[in-house]
Motif scaffolding. Structure first.
Motif, PDB file in Angstrom:
ATOM      1  N   TRP A   8      42.806  47.380  45.588  1.00 58.90           N
ATOM      2  CA  TRP A   8      43.396  46.163  45.028  1.00 58.90           C
ATOM      3  C   TRP A   8      44.735  46.455  44.356  1.00 58.90           C
ATOM      4  O   TRP A   8      45.155  45.749  43.443  1.00 58.90           O
ATOM      5  CB  TRP A   8      42.448  45.540  44.024  1.00 58.90           C
ATOM      6  CG  TRP A   8      41.259  44.880  44.652  1.00 58.90           C
ATOM      7  CD1 TRP A   8      40.820  45.022  45.928  1.00 58.90           C
ATOM      8  CD2 TRP A   8      40.360  43.989  44.026  1.00 58.90           C
ATOM      9  NE1 TRP A   8      39.698  44.281  46.132  1.00 58.90           N
ATOM     10  CE2 TRP A   8      39.393  43.633  44.976  1.00 58.90           C
ATOM     11  CE3 TRP A   8      40.270  43.471  42.759  1.00 58.90           C
ATOM     12  CZ2 TRP A   8      38.355  42.774  44.703  1.00 58.90           C
ATOM     13  CZ3 TRP A   8      39.231  42.613  42.476  1.00 58.90           C
ATOM     14  CH2 TRP A   8      38.296  42.267  43.435  1.00 58.90           C
ATOM     15  N   ILE A  57      41.635  44.050  35.745  1.00 58.88           N
ATOM     16  CA  ILE A  57      40.866  43.529  36.880  1.00 58.88           C
ATOM     17  C   ILE A  57      40.467  44.663  37.814  1.00 58.88           C
ATOM     18  O   ILE A  57      39.326  44.747  38.260  1.00 58.88           O
ATOM     19  CB  ILE A  57      41.669  42.447  37.628  1.00 58.88           C
ATOM     20  CG1 ILE A  57      41.748  41.182  36.787  1.00 58.88           C
ATOM     21  CG2 ILE A  57      41.024  42.136  38.980  1.00 58.88           C
ATOM     22  CD1 ILE A  57      42.678  40.133  37.349  1.00 58.88           C
ATOM     23  N   CYS A  58      41.407  45.560  38.092  1.00 62.60           N
ATOM     24  CA  CYS A  58      41.107  46.687  38.982  1.00 62.60           C
ATOM     25  C   CYS A  58      40.056  47.605  38.363  1.00 62.60           C
ATOM     26  O   CYS A  58      39.164  48.080  39.069  1.00 62.60           O
ATOM     27  CB  CYS A  58      42.380  47.472  39.288  1.00 62.60           C
ATOM     28  SG  CYS A  58      43.514  46.616  40.375  1.00 62.60           S
ATOM     29  N   ARG A  60      37.739  46.795  36.095  1.00 57.15           N
ATOM     30  CA  ARG A  60      36.473  46.100  35.942  1.00 57.15           C
ATOM     31  C   ARG A  60      35.713  45.970  37.263  1.00 57.15           C
ATOM     32  O   ARG A  60      34.489  45.961  37.271  1.00 57.15           O
ATOM     33  CB  ARG A  60      36.726  44.709  35.360  1.00 57.15           C
ATOM     34  CG  ARG A  60      35.605  44.219  34.500  1.00 57.15           C
ATOM     35  CD  ARG A  60      35.883  42.890  33.824  1.00 57.15           C
ATOM     36  NE  ARG A  60      37.131  42.889  33.084  1.00 57.15           N
ATOM     37  CZ  ARG A  60      38.042  41.925  33.158  1.00 57.15           C
ATOM     38  NH1 ARG A  60      37.836  40.886  33.919  1.00 57.15           N
ATOM     39  NH2 ARG A  60      39.143  41.989  32.449  1.00 57.15           N
ATOM     40  N   THR A  61      36.441  45.855  38.363  1.00 64.81           N
ATOM     41  CA  THR A  61      35.775  45.621  39.644  1.00 64.81           C
ATOM     42  C   THR A  61      35.482  46.889  40.419  1.00 64.81           C
ATOM     43  O   THR A  61      34.799  46.836  41.428  1.00 64.81           O
ATOM     44  CB  THR A  61      36.625  44.691  40.526  1.00 64.81           C
ATOM     45  OG1 THR A  61      37.900  45.297  40.739  1.00 64.81           O
ATOM     46  CG2 THR A  61      36.779  43.333  39.888  1.00 64.81           C
ATOM     47  N   ASP A  62      35.995  48.046  39.973  1.00 67.24           N
ATOM     48  CA  ASP A  62      35.789  49.294  40.718  1.00 67.24           C
ATOM     49  C   ASP A  62      34.721  50.140  40.036  1.00 67.24           C
ATOM     50  O   ASP A  62      35.005  51.135  39.381  1.00 67.24           O
ATOM     51  CB  ASP A  62      37.104  50.072  40.819  1.00 67.24           C
ATOM     52  CG  ASP A  62      37.024  51.216  41.811  1.00 67.24           C
ATOM     53  OD1 ASP A  62      36.053  51.266  42.587  1.00 67.24           O
ATOM     54  OD2 ASP A  62      37.933  52.058  41.811  1.00 67.24           O
ATOM     55  N   LYS A  63      33.478  49.732  40.178  1.00 67.70           N
ATOM     56  CA  LYS A  63      32.378  50.475  39.575  1.00 67.70           C
ATOM     57  C   LYS A  63      32.014  51.710  40.398  1.00 67.70           C
ATOM     58  O   LYS A  63      31.417  52.636  39.894  1.00 67.70           O
ATOM     59  CB  LYS A  63      31.137  49.585  39.443  1.00 67.70           C
ATOM     60  CG  LYS A  63      31.362  48.373  38.579  1.00 67.70           C
ATOM     61  CD  LYS A  63      31.611  48.766  37.156  1.00 67.70           C
ATOM     62  CE  LYS A  63      31.768  47.514  36.318  1.00 67.70           C
ATOM     63  NZ  LYS A  63      32.352  47.729  35.055  1.00 67.70           N
TER      64      LYS A  63
END
Length: 113
Positions: A8, A57-58, A60-63
């Motif tokens: 992203w 955002i990057c 938080r979404t890349d677990k």
């Protein structure tokens, strides 16, 4: 111009542009009370906020995804690795903040000198 991104990472330039537009609106609101030499710095603050939003955002979404190797039993965490121009997004954020500080210093130097 080509944009090379991974994951992203494309959110970073979009966030910087949207933040810059927000900075322009902010400067338009305070234009009468702030010297014109600080205008680029105020827009850069908006850019920094947009870059921070894209970074959050990057992150938080890349677990990541936990993968287990069947032969060795080793667990490997595979992450997306968001980047733009082969540089991770978090380092771009630091560069944008550094540019913002530089613009503030240059604007203040014009006011003083």
């Amino acid at each position: 111009m080509f944009l090379i991104w991974r994951g992203w990472g494309l959110l970073l330039p979009l966030g910087v542009c949207l933040g810059g537009i927000l900075g322009l609106f902010l400067y338009a609101l305070v234009e009468g009370s702030v010297p014109g030499d600080l205008a680029p710095a105020i827009v850069a603050v908006g850019c920094s906020l947009g870059a921070y939003g894209a970074l959050r955002i990057c992150q938080r979404t890349d677990k990541g995804r936990l993968v287990v190797d069947k032969k060795t039993g080793e667990e490997i965490l595979m992450v997306r690795g968001d980047s733009i121009f082969f540089i991770p997004v978090r380092f771009w954020f630091y560069l944008v903040v550094l540019a913002t500080v530089a613009l503030f210093v240059m604007g203040l130097a014009k006011l003083v000198g």
